[in-house]
Write a protein that holds these residues in place. Structure first.
Motif: not given
Length: 984
Positions: A195-199, A203-211, A219-222, A226-234
């Motif tokens: 679960e931690e690796q999925l989170s 988090t690395r797939s969606i980055l929201v900052s002030y601008n 995104v590649q798993v640490r 293996t490279v996972l798609s955003l859809e599979s992660i969610m």
């Protein structure tokens, strides 16, 4: 000793058997009666009884011997069968219970061996099932750990689901074992790691900052390849973890984008990329007009929502897609309202068209993006609902700004120099005018026989004149030349200040020309007042009391007329009557038929001559009430001369008055008003002008009957005008309550309220159109409130001053008792002088503030309170010795100095009687204290003491004079009541 048997217990019956009888006999024997013979008799009796018993048994057996033998045989047979049965039972028990060959021990042994075999089989089966389940768990755990090591997180989620099923299906005895506890621990750690690796991947797939917003399609798993798609992660994230991530994302989007973009100008940039979808916010320079800049913010927000839809919303799991997008609707609409539309509400009418364009753009944005992209309910459109009520929102904001500005004006610190003078026209009924003298011998003149005519005092003139008095009003302007009245005076509102009742009857002011002009008597003798020395102190009033150097000095002088010469006739003049106006007062000429009157009493008659030609020559018929405040009409600008119409009914005698007197100009008065009131009136006028312009602009359509808002455009702004006045009435007396305790500040506030009431009335008359009806009604309420507040505040200030003077006199004089003592006399004199000085100081403070009529009324009411207090104390004294009567008279004369406050021109007499109802009564009282019984009797018979109640005169006579037959006769005459003048 033996226990006595209670008498109520039943006694033992006598024994029936032999043994009992013998025992009873033995018990009854005593040491004296017990001997061998008695014992032998008992034994013999027993033996005989035994023998008789045996004989009876033998006889019984012999009597039925066959039956006896049969029963004996049966008894022997039963005994034999019992012995046989006992033998058989013992044999059976041996065969069953024998430890070696018995049935029961053999059966128990076989059952024990069978149970042991069954337990062994069960143990083997449970061990097999347990080992098999543990083997499956072990295999799945190894698979899970290997998938996590390889970075195949979605597959690991499937294995986690299987393991969870295995743990739920595990036998109950296995759950408590150490091996199962260790397996669960390993599973929990692996699941948390997954679960931690999925989170971390999310988090690395969606980055929201002030601008910026960065969205990665994969995104590649640490620590793996293996490279996972955003859809599979969610889709692999747990519902709770995904909900937490989406909540955080919604907060970041609302804070860093929705709110930020709607508060300031930004430029949205989306660099092209296949894997990384980036959206940047760059500062944008301001543009003109401002509405275009605000519309650009909505367009930028629309671009952001479209970017999220293309690269994020479509990858959301079905269970969270609709929920998350709809959860963005309320923050977005709230941000559009709170950060864009509401702050953009214009502060002036000129900016409204551009703002309405922005509102239309916001409604379109809600239709296209919030409903179309985010999937909000089409029936729930907050922006559209707010836009429908934009008219009310703008008006309410304007009301808040207007009331805030008005509050700043109201609570601004007081500036004593920020005042201006208001000039007003005096209504004819409020202007004490000259009383023309009569050229003919009017009622009150003497006849040819030297006697006073029956109607000398004119008490029946009102009966004769009839409706002429009613049409005449106060009768002061009967001789003025009619002039056209200005239109502003003719249109008096029903809520205006009520007109005061006439101070005197019109015909009561007519008197003999000789009395009015102070000429010699009819018999050619010199003026009696001058002969008696009444003018020694009244010729020239002190300069400090008569000098008139206030702003009223520029006001035009009252109308004056030169009275004609008086005719001469024979006879004596009537004595003065204090309750009628001063022009009718004149000292009598004592004839031989009357007792000689005291010379000091005739001062009051001389005082009447001072008021003959003065404007303020009216007084109330009763001296117990204070003079009312003369009413006046407010005119902000000079108006042409007014014409007083002729009375409807002619007077009974046209020869009583001159035909006409020419009026040079309209009498005017001035009073001081705070400059704050002008600013408040200016705010009210600006608000009404703005509301009228807003209502006539047609920028907003009038709401229909089915609309939720029933207010017409401009109504809220128009109703803000009376709200400004309400705010002034509510805040000012509280904010400046401490300052308003001062008399001058309180009177100026009363002037402010009067001025505001008249100005608001002027504004109300200028309202036009049907939309002005509600605001006109509210302004009418404000007019009434201001007039009531002005009048009540005026009377409150006067009441406070009256209370202060009354307190000084009550504390200092202590009822005017023991004034024969010099120390007490000095204390009373100091208190009266202090009260006099306080009244003078009050007059000095109010002279430049109040209008002349209100000024004299206020000072007159305070002075009248002081006189009434002193008169009440004097009349309440039960005994007045001669020394005290002289000293009380001297104390009363101290207040004669107040007459100078009612003098404008030293060459003219004072008009104190017009504003101090108790003045004449008080003047008579000071003289009666030193008068003789004959003086009092004479004046009473001539009707000169009508201001006094009969009981007051009786108490005064009893206090002044000793108990003599003369006093008794005088009191009886007084108790008969005041003399009623005879009619013609």
């Amino acid at each position: 000793m033996a226990f006595p048997i209670p008498s109520h217990l039943p006694r033992r019956p006598n024994p029936q058997d032999v043994s009992s009888q013998i025992l009873s006999k033995i018990d009854a024997a005593t040491n004296q009666s017990l001997n061998s013979t008695l014992a032998a008799s008992w034994l013999a009796e027993l033996d005989q009884t035994i023998q008789s018993t045996k004989e009876r048994i033998h006889e019984r057996v012999q009597r039925d011997l066959p039956e006896f033998k049969r029963q004996l045989a049966s008894s022997k047979s039963v005994q034999t069968r019992l012995e046989s049965l006992t033998t058989n039972v013992d044999s059976l028990s041996e065969s069953i219970s024998n430890p070696e060959t018995g049935l029961i021990p053999t059966l128990i042994g076989n059952l024990s061996r069978h149970a042991e075999v069954a337990q062994e089989a069960t143990d083997a089966s449970v061990a097999y099932d347990t080992l098999f389940h543990l083997l499956r768990v072990k295999k799945e755990l190894k698979t899970l750990e290997s998938l996590i090591e390889a970075g195949k997180l979605p597959e690991a989620v499937e294995v986690c689901r299987k393991l969870e099923t295995l743990f739920q299906e595990s036998p109950a005895h296995l759950n408590e074992t150490n091996v199962m506890t260790d397996a669960k621990r390993r599973f929990g750690a692996a699941q948390a790691r997954n679960e931690e690796q999925l989170s971390d991947a999310f988090t690395r797939s969606i980055l929201v900052s002030y601008n910026e917003i960065i969205m990665l399609s994969s995104v590649q798993v640490r620590q793996s390849e293996t490279v996972l798609s955003l859809e599979s992660i969610m889709s692999s994230l747990s519902p709770s973890s995904l909900a937490n991530h989406l909540t955080t994302l919604r907060r970041d989007l609302t804070t860093h984008f929705f709110d930020y973009m709607l508060k300031q100008n930004v430029q949205v940039s989306t660099p092209p990329s296949i894997v990384e979808h980036k959206l940047l916010l760059l500062p944008a320079p301001p543009c003109e007009p401002h509405s275009k800049e605000l519309s650009a913010r909505l367009e930028s927000l629309s671009i952001v929502l479209g970017h999220l839809q293309r690269h994020f919303f479509k990858y959301l799991p079905t269970s969270h897609s609709t929920t998350f997008t709809r959860s963005l609707c309320k923050p977005t609409t709230t941000s559009v309202l709170n950060n864009l539309l509401i702050p953009a509400l214009p502060s002036s009418f000129d900016l409204l068209p551009d703002f309405l364009t922005l509102v239309d753009h916001a409604v379109s944005f809600e239709d296209a993006d919030i409903v179309g992209i985010l999937g909000n309910d089409p029936h729930d459109r907050p922006v559209k609902a707010w836009a429908d009520g934009a008219c009310g929102h703008y008006e309410r904001q304007r009301r808040t700004l207007i009331l805030g500005h008005a509050r700043d004006v109201i609570i601004a610190p007081e500036d004593s120099t920020d005042v201006f003078v208001v000039e007003i026209d005096i209504l004819p009924e409020a202007t004490p005018s000259v009383v023309p003298v009569q050229e003919d011998v009017s009622p009150g003149a003497v006849g040819a026989d030297g006697k006073v005519k029956d109607d000398a005092w004119g008490f029946d003139d009102d009966l004769n004149s009839g409706s002429a008095v009613e049409a005449d009003g106060w009768g002061f302007d009967d001789d003025l030349e009619p002039e056209p009245e200005p239109e502003a005076e003719l249109e008096r509102e029903p809520e205006s200040i009520p007109e005061p009742p006439p101070l005197v009857q019109p015909d009561d002011v007519s008197s003999s020309p000789s009395l009015a002009n102070g000429t010699k008597g009819i018999t050619g003798e010199p003026d009696a007042a001058e002969a008696w020395g009444w003018n020694d102190e009244d010729n020239v009033p002190p300069a400090e009391e008569t000098a008139w150097d206030d702003p009223w000095a520029d006001a035009p002088s009252p109308v004056s007329a030169k009275p004609p010469e008086s005719p001469t006739t024979n006879g004596s003049r009537p004595p003065p009557i204090p309750s009628i106006p001063p022009p009718t007062l004149a000292p009598p000429t004592v004839s031989s038929s009357h007792p000689k009157a005291a010379t000091r009493l005739e001062k009051a008659a001389k005082k009447g001559k001072k008021h003959a030609s003065h404007d303020f020559s009216s007084d109330k018929a009763s001296s117990d009430t204070a003079s009312p405040i003369p009413s006046f009409a407010f005119h902000p600008s000079p108006t042409p001369a007014a014409t007083t119409p002729e009375p409807e009914h002619p007077l009974p005698s046209a020869s009583k008055r001159p035909s006409r007197l020419t009026v040079t100009n309209v009498p005017k008065e001035t009073y001081s008003v705070s400059g704050r009131t002008k600013r408040i009136i200016r705010i009210v006028e600006d608000v009404l002008a703005e509301g009228t312009q807003f209502a006539s602009s047609k920028l907003f359509r009038t709401p229909s009957a089915s609309s939720s808002s029933s207010a017409t455009p401009g109504s809220i702004i128009l109703l803000t005008a009376p709200a400004v006045l309400d705010l002034h009435r509510a805040i000012y007396p509280v904010k400046f309550g401490r300052e308003l305790r001062r008399a001058e500040a309180g009177m100026r506030f009363a002037n402010d309220c009067a001025y505001l009431g008249e100005e608001v009335q002027r504004i109300r008359r200028g309202l036009k159109g049907g939309d002005a009806v509600p605001v006109g009604e509210r302004l009418g309420e404000c007019v009434r409130c201001f007039r009531v507040l002005s009048d009540s505040w005026y009377h409150d200030v006067v009441g406070a001053q009256k209370h202060a003077i009354d307190k000084i006199l009550a504390t200092g004089t202590q009822g005017l008792v023991y004034t024969g003592d010099q120390d007490r006399y000095d204390e009373c004199e100091d208190a009266i002088n202090q009260a006099l000085q306080d009244i003078r100081r009050l007059a000095h403070k109010l002279k430049g503030i109040l209008a002349k009529s209100k000024y004299y009324t206020a000072i007159g009411m305070v002075a009248d309170a002081a006189l009434s207090r002193l008169m009440a104390d004097v009349l309440a004294l039960p005994d007045i010795p001669e020394v005290e009567s002289h000293r009380l008279s001297e104390l009363c004369r101290i207040f004669n100095a107040m007459e100078g406050m009612f003098v404008e021109d030293p060459a003219q007499p004072s008009f104190v009687v017009a504003y101090v109802p108790s003045w004449l009564k008080f003047s008579y009282l000071s003289e009666l204290l030193e008068a003789s019984m004959a003086d009092i009797t004479y004046l009473f018979e001539e009707g000169a003491l009508v201001d006094f109640q009969v009981d007051e005169l009786v108490r005064l006579v009893r206090a002044l004079f000793a108990d003599t037959p003369l006093r008794t006769n005088t009191i009886n005459k007084l108790l008969g009541g005041h003399p009623i003048p005879a009619t013609q």
